[in-house]
Design a protein around this motif. Structure first.
Motif, PDB file in Angstrom:
ATOM      1  N   VAL A 171       0.868  -1.177   0.000  1.00 25.62           N
ATOM      2  CA  VAL A 171       0.000   0.000   0.000  1.00 25.62           C
ATOM      3  C   VAL A 171       0.904   1.226   0.000  1.00 25.62           C
ATOM      4  O   VAL A 171       1.824   1.335   0.827  1.00 25.62           O
ATOM      5  CB  VAL A 171      -0.945   0.028   1.227  1.00 25.62           C
ATOM      6  CG1 VAL A 171      -1.910   1.208   1.119  1.00 25.62           C
ATOM      7  CG2 VAL A 171      -1.719  -1.276   1.332  1.00 25.62           C
ATOM      8  N   ARG A 172       0.696   2.111  -0.965  1.00 25.76           N
ATOM      9  CA  ARG A 172       1.552   3.293  -1.117  1.00 25.76           C
ATOM     10  C   ARG A 172       0.701   4.552  -1.195  1.00 25.76           C
ATOM     11  O   ARG A 172      -0.458   4.498  -1.593  1.00 25.76           O
ATOM     12  CB  ARG A 172       2.403   3.169  -2.388  1.00 25.76           C
ATOM     13  CG  ARG A 172       3.428   2.056  -2.311  1.00 25.76           C
ATOM     14  CD  ARG A 172       4.231   1.924  -3.604  1.00 25.76           C
ATOM     15  NE  ARG A 172       5.191   0.841  -3.497  1.00 25.76           N
ATOM     16  CZ  ARG A 172       6.432   0.947  -3.016  1.00 25.76           C
ATOM     17  NH1 ARG A 172       6.887   2.134  -2.607  1.00 25.76           N
ATOM     18  NH2 ARG A 172       7.235  -0.094  -2.947  1.00 25.76           N
ATOM     19  N   ARG A 173       1.292   5.683  -0.844  1.00 25.14           N
ATOM     20  CA  ARG A 173       0.609   6.964  -1.016  1.00 25.14           C
ATOM     21  C   ARG A 173       0.586   7.313  -2.499  1.00 25.14           C
ATOM     22  O   ARG A 173       1.622   7.242  -3.174  1.00 25.14           O
ATOM     23  CB  ARG A 173       1.323   8.072  -0.231  1.00 25.14           C
ATOM     24  CG  ARG A 173       1.138   7.930   1.278  1.00 25.14           C
ATOM     25  CD  ARG A 173       1.493   9.211   2.003  1.00 25.14           C
ATOM     26  NE  ARG A 173       0.661  10.315   1.536  1.00 25.14           N
ATOM     27  CZ  ARG A 173       1.097  11.555   1.332  1.00 25.14           C
ATOM     28  NH1 ARG A 173       2.358  11.863   1.553  1.00 25.14           N
ATOM     29  NH2 ARG A 173       0.273  12.490   0.919  1.00 25.14           N
ATOM     30  N   GLY A 174      -0.580   7.661  -3.005  1.00 23.03           N
ATOM     31  CA  GLY A 174      -0.709   7.953  -4.430  1.00 23.03           C
ATOM     32  C   GLY A 174       0.174   9.119  -4.856  1.00 23.03           C
ATOM     33  O   GLY A 174       0.799   9.078  -5.919  1.00 23.03           O
ATOM     34  N   GLU A 175       0.247  10.164  -4.030  1.00 18.63           N
ATOM     35  CA  GLU A 175       0.949  11.388  -4.432  1.00 18.63           C
ATOM     36  C   GLU A 175       2.458  11.187  -4.508  1.00 18.63           C
ATOM     37  O   GLU A 175       3.123  11.759  -5.377  1.00 18.63           O
ATOM     38  CB  GLU A 175       0.655  12.526  -3.442  1.00 18.63           C
ATOM     39  CG  GLU A 175      -0.787  13.042  -3.477  1.00 18.63           C
ATOM     40  CD  GLU A 175      -1.737  12.210  -2.615  1.00 18.63           C
ATOM     41  OE1 GLU A 175      -1.290  11.197  -2.035  1.00 18.63           O
ATOM     42  OE2 GLU A 175      -2.937  12.568  -2.544  1.00 18.63           O
ATOM     43  N   THR A 176       2.997  10.351  -3.580  1.00 16.77           N
ATOM     44  CA  THR A 176       4.462  10.248  -3.467  1.00 16.77           C
ATOM     45  C   THR A 176       4.996   8.852  -3.778  1.00 16.77           C
ATOM     46  O   THR A 176       6.200   8.695  -3.947  1.00 16.77           O
ATOM     47  CB  THR A 176       4.884  10.584  -2.022  1.00 16.77           C
ATOM     48  OG1 THR A 176       4.214   9.635  -1.158  1.00 16.77           O
ATOM     49  CG2 THR A 176       4.489  11.996  -1.641  1.00 16.77           C
ATOM     50  N   THR A 177       4.118   7.866  -3.801  1.00 18.62           N
ATOM     51  CA  THR A 177       4.435   6.428  -3.874  1.00 18.62           C
ATOM     52  C   THR A 177       5.203   5.916  -2.646  1.00 18.62           C
ATOM     53  O   THR A 177       5.762   4.815  -2.667  1.00 18.62           O
ATOM     54  CB  THR A 177       5.182   6.019  -5.185  1.00 18.62           C
ATOM     55  OG1 THR A 177       6.501   6.533  -5.169  1.00 18.62           O
ATOM     56  CG2 THR A 177       4.440   6.450  -6.426  1.00 18.62           C
ATOM     57  N   ASP A 178       5.210   6.677  -1.550  1.00 24.77           N
ATOM     58  CA  ASP A 178       5.843   6.188  -0.299  1.00 24.77           C
ATOM     59  C   ASP A 178       5.133   4.923   0.173  1.00 24.77           C
ATOM     60  O   ASP A 178       3.895   4.863   0.165  1.00 24.77           O
ATOM     61  CB  ASP A 178       5.704   7.231   0.822  1.00 24.77           C
ATOM     62  CG  ASP A 178       6.607   8.420   0.591  1.00 24.77           C
ATOM     63  OD1 ASP A 178       7.506   8.313  -0.274  1.00 24.77           O
ATOM     64  OD2 ASP A 178       6.400   9.456   1.256  1.00 24.77           O
ATOM     65  N   LEU A 179       5.918   3.957   0.639  1.00 23.01           N
ATOM     66  CA  LEU A 179       5.341   2.681   1.105  1.00 23.01           C
ATOM     67  C   LEU A 179       4.714   2.863   2.489  1.00 23.01           C
ATOM     68  O   LEU A 179       5.372   3.324   3.423  1.00 23.01           O
ATOM     69  CB  LEU A 179       6.448   1.615   1.162  1.00 23.01           C
ATOM     70  CG  LEU A 179       6.002   0.202   1.496  1.00 23.01           C
ATOM     71  CD1 LEU A 179       5.120  -0.389   0.390  1.00 23.01           C
ATOM     72  CD2 LEU A 179       7.210  -0.707   1.733  1.00 23.01           C
ATOM     73  N   LEU A 180       3.429   2.487   2.605  1.00 21.57           N
ATOM     74  CA  LEU A 180       2.748   2.556   3.908  1.00 21.57           C
ATOM     75  C   LEU A 180       2.722   1.180   4.569  1.00 21.57           C
ATOM     76  O   LEU A 180       2.803   1.066   5.785  1.00 21.57           O
ATOM     77  CB  LEU A 180       1.301   3.036   3.728  1.00 21.57           C
ATOM     78  CG  LEU A 180       1.104   4.455   3.197  1.00 21.57           C
ATOM     79  CD1 LEU A 180      -0.363   4.712   2.875  1.00 21.57           C
ATOM     80  CD2 LEU A 180       1.594   5.463   4.233  1.00 21.57           C
TER      81      LEU A 180
END
Ligand code: FAD
Length: 397
Positions: free
Chosen positions: A84-93
């Protein structure tokens, strides 16, 4: 040619309306239990519509039991994890393992092209004794008789009335059979719009980890990616809120409009811009039907319980329905009405739970900013345990 046990040579065929994933699986499950089956499909051929489909273990174990395992393993992929990643940054959640599904539930979590699954089902249907598949034909009337049901099947040029042991409506979201049974309720536009596209895997940057399943969450939009076609293609679905509503399974999307909607997704935009074309359709929803079974007639799959795609379970539920209804019919082959009443009793609560969970996921996936911050924090805290609450879903047998 698959040989099926013969239940009774005098039982007339069971008529299945619709040759989608639900109808074809139903035909295979019924034939495996010795019933003869007539499938009528109103389209003149099955087209290659849609793109990727997730097949969780609650569905894959049924397809494997039907003998489709080898063909599916070639066409599908079993991603290592759900990221699961943040759409804006692709950071991994969060990263939840998917490969453990095989050990935990005895079947894989596959991702597959819808057309590949449909073709594999079709090939098996064609190779199975006792199934007649008729394209360009629909069921237009039903009458109860002493022998069973008198069913009128209509094609382009002729009508035919046949005796059916029972009728199963697997004719999708806008079920004509449900209408024939007197349920005139209509599915409503949900306000969501799905954009689907595919790319050759060789064109996708490894930075997007395209061999995994990834859920991108933003404000009022989300996306899902995974590999299909044995890992040779990459599937991307974006879901946005829509103002105007256009009906239809598939129409061409305006790529620039999508890019404008997602202008804050700067890290993912390069991938979105790569997509040569988009298929778009408006997602429908309906309140669970309270009744699926009417004597010797029942409904199954989207015809009974369409599901928003935010739990990736619509096709999976149709496959479960198929296995359940065939099992129950085989227990009381002379009394389909009883089998169908029990089928509804067993399946309705589960389908309703799945529908409600999918709807809730839809709200969570499309939260506005700043509620997204709290959502992302909760997901980060759950981390690899993200799927642990879903044993009730994936462990269904
Ligand atoms: C964006 C999106 C993503 C999805 N992703 C997933 C996923 O990852 N995993 C998953 O499990 N599900 C997913 N789904 C849901 C899934 O696609 C459906 O739930 C599933 O295809 C339903 O199958 P069905 O056989 O019940 O109906 P359908 O696939 O709609 O098939 C119905 C068939 O009946 C035929 N028909 C219609 N009327 C008649 C008639 N009068 N007579 C004869 N034939 C008729 C139609 O032509 C069609 O062939 C997704 C859906 C969407 C929109």
């Amino acid at each position: 040619m698959t040989q099926a046990p013969i239940i009774s040579p005098i039982i007339p065929p069971i008529v299945v309306s619709g040759a989608g994933i639900g109808g074809l699986t139903t035909a295979l499950c019924l034939a495996a239990r010795g019933f003869s089956v007539t499938v009528v499909e109103k389209r003149t051929k099955l087209e290659e519509v849609g793109a990727g489909l997730q097949l969780s273990p609650n569905a894959s174990h049924i397809l494997i039991r039907l003998g489709l395992g080898k063909a599916l393993a070639r066409a599908a992929c079993a991603p290592l994890s759900l990221d699961v990643r943040r759409g804006e940054t692709t950071d991994l959640l969060a990263r939840a393992p998917l490969h453990m599904m095989q050990n935990r539930f005895g079947a894989p979590y596959w991702v597959v092209h819808r057309a590949d699954l449909q073709q594999i089902l079709l090939d098996h249907v064609r190779g199975t004794q006792g199934i007649s598949l008729q394209f360009g034909r629909s069921l237009s009337a039903l009458h109860h008789s002493d022998q069973g049901l008198e069913v009128t099947i209509t094609g382009t040029s002729q009508h035919e009335t046949v005796t059916a042991h029972a009728v199963i409506g697997a004719d999708g979201l806008h079920s004509d059979l449900a209408m024939l049974l007197g349920d005139t309720s209509k599915a409503k536009a949900s306000g969501y719009q799905a954009w689907r596209g595919t790319l050759p895997m060789s064109a996708v940057s490894p930075a997007f980890e395209p061999q995994r399943t990834t859920l991108y969450l933003g404000a009022q939009a989300h996306g899902v990616t995974y590999p299909i076609r044995g890992g040779e293609q990459f599937n991307l679905v974006m879901v946005t809120r829509e103002k105007a509503h256009e009906a239809g399974w598939s129409r061409t999307g305006d790529a620039e409009a999508l890019q404008r909607k997602l202008k804050s997704w700067t890290a993912l935009l390069p991938l979105i811009r790569q997509m040569p074309d988009w298929q778009v359709w408006s997602l429908y929803d309906r309140a669970p039907r309270q009744r699926w079974s009417f004597g010797r007639v029942t409904l199954l799959g989207d015809a009974a319980h369409p599901v928003l795609p935010f739990l990736a379970q619509g096709a999976a539920l149709a496959i479960e329905d198929a296995a359940c209804v065939a099992h129950l019919l085989a227990q009381t082959p002379d009394n389909p009405a009883q089998a169908f009443a029990t089928y509804q009793q067993i399946r309705l609560p589960r389908a309703t739970r799945v529908q409600e969970t999918a709807r809730k996921n839809g709200s969570i996936y499309h939260l506005p900013f700043p509620l997204t911050l709290a959502r992302d924090l909760v997901i980060r805290q759950k981390g690899g345990r993200l799927l642990e609450d879903y044993d009730w879903l994936y462990g269904w047998k």
